[in-house]
Scaffold this motif. Sequence first.
Motif, short mmCIF file in Angstrom:
data_model
loop_
_atom_site.label_atom_id
_atom_site.label_comp_id
_atom_site.label_asym_id
_atom_site.label_seq_id
_atom_site.Cartn_x
_atom_site.Cartn_y
_atom_site.Cartn_z
N LEU A 82 0.83 -1.21 0.00
CA LEU A 82 0.00 0.00 0.00
C LEU A 82 0.86 1.26 0.00
O LEU A 82 0.60 2.21 -0.75
CB LEU A 82 -0.93 0.00 1.21
N ASP A 83 1.89 1.28 0.82
CA ASP A 83 2.78 2.44 0.87
C ASP A 83 3.47 2.66 -0.48
O ASP A 83 3.53 3.79 -0.99
CB ASP A 83 3.83 2.24 1.96
N ALA A 84 3.95 1.58 -1.08
CA ALA A 84 4.66 1.70 -2.36
C ALA A 84 3.74 2.18 -3.47
O ALA A 84 4.12 3.05 -4.28
CB ALA A 84 5.29 0.35 -2.73
N ILE A 85 2.54 1.65 -3.53
CA ILE A 85 1.63 2.02 -4.63
C ILE A 85 1.15 3.46 -4.45
O ILE A 85 0.96 4.19 -5.43
CB ILE A 85 0.45 1.04 -4.73
N ARG A 86 1.01 3.92 -3.20
CA ARG A 86 0.61 5.31 -2.99
C ARG A 86 1.74 6.28 -3.35
O ARG A 86 1.50 7.35 -3.91
CB ARG A 86 0.16 5.50 -1.54
N ARG A 87 2.98 5.91 -3.04
CA ARG A 87 4.10 6.75 -3.42
C ARG A 87 4.22 6.83 -4.94
O ARG A 87 4.47 7.90 -5.52
CB ARG A 87 5.40 6.24 -2.80
N ALA A 88 4.05 5.69 -5.59
CA ALA A 88 4.12 5.66 -7.05
C ALA A 88 3.00 6.49 -7.66
O ALA A 88 3.22 7.24 -8.63
CB ALA A 88 4.05 4.21 -7.55
N ALA A 89 1.80 6.38 -7.11
CA ALA A 89 0.65 7.14 -7.64
C ALA A 89 0.88 8.63 -7.50
O ALA A 89 0.55 9.42 -8.40
CB ALA A 89 -0.62 6.72 -6.93
N ALA A 90 1.45 9.05 -6.36
CA ALA A 90 1.72 10.47 -6.15
C ALA A 90 2.72 10.98 -7.18
O ALA A 90 2.55 12.08 -7.74
CB ALA A 90 2.23 10.70 -4.73
N ASP A 91 3.76 10.21 -7.46
CA ASP A 91 4.76 10.62 -8.44
C ASP A 91 4.19 10.59 -9.86
O ASP A 91 4.49 11.46 -10.69
CB ASP A 91 6.00 9.75 -8.34
#
Length: 203
Positions: A82-91
């Motif tokens: 979840l943390d990784a996909i949210r960081r990727a989505a923000a970028d």
Amino acid sequence: MLREPSRTTRRATSVLLVVVALAAAAVVAVLVGRLSAASPSSASPAAPALADRAAGDDGDVAEGTTVFDDVAAVTNLEPGLLDAIRRAAADASLDGVAFEVNDGWRSPEYQERLLHEAVVEYGSEAEAARWVATPETSPHVHGDAIDIGPWDAAEWLSEHGADYGLCQIYDNEPWHFELRPEAVEGECPDLYFDPTFDPRMQG
């Protein structure tokens, strides 16, 4: 002796008939609209509205769900994923790309329904297994997988996902991503042709 109506009289009569016809059409449209609004919804109980589906806790998602939404399909993902996909989505949003969640965490019961539907659609358990895992083997049930859309988002993540430890796993499912932290320092593992080639699916 009857005389033929003058051209002016005929024109006025034609205009009057057109006006009457338009007025009648308007009345009919209003009545139909009121009847439609008053009639009960024709939606099947088996296909509830998107808002109703989004409120469920089985992992089904409504169209337009994002990785930041507070729904079971998202919040029940493994925390690292979840943390990784949210960081990727923000970028990705900085590049004008918006992630949508087509699937995330799923309950075992929901996974079983999907598998049954796949068997019906593809005609056999063997063919269905290329697309849908059992509740016992599915990484979705364990919160270890997410399916991202639309296509530009999946393409963005396929290109940049390794920077976040997010990897495409199956060649036939370019929307399916799982967390592989080691990819951050190296690269994502080779793709399986489809889930039937994944040793995890043999259990």
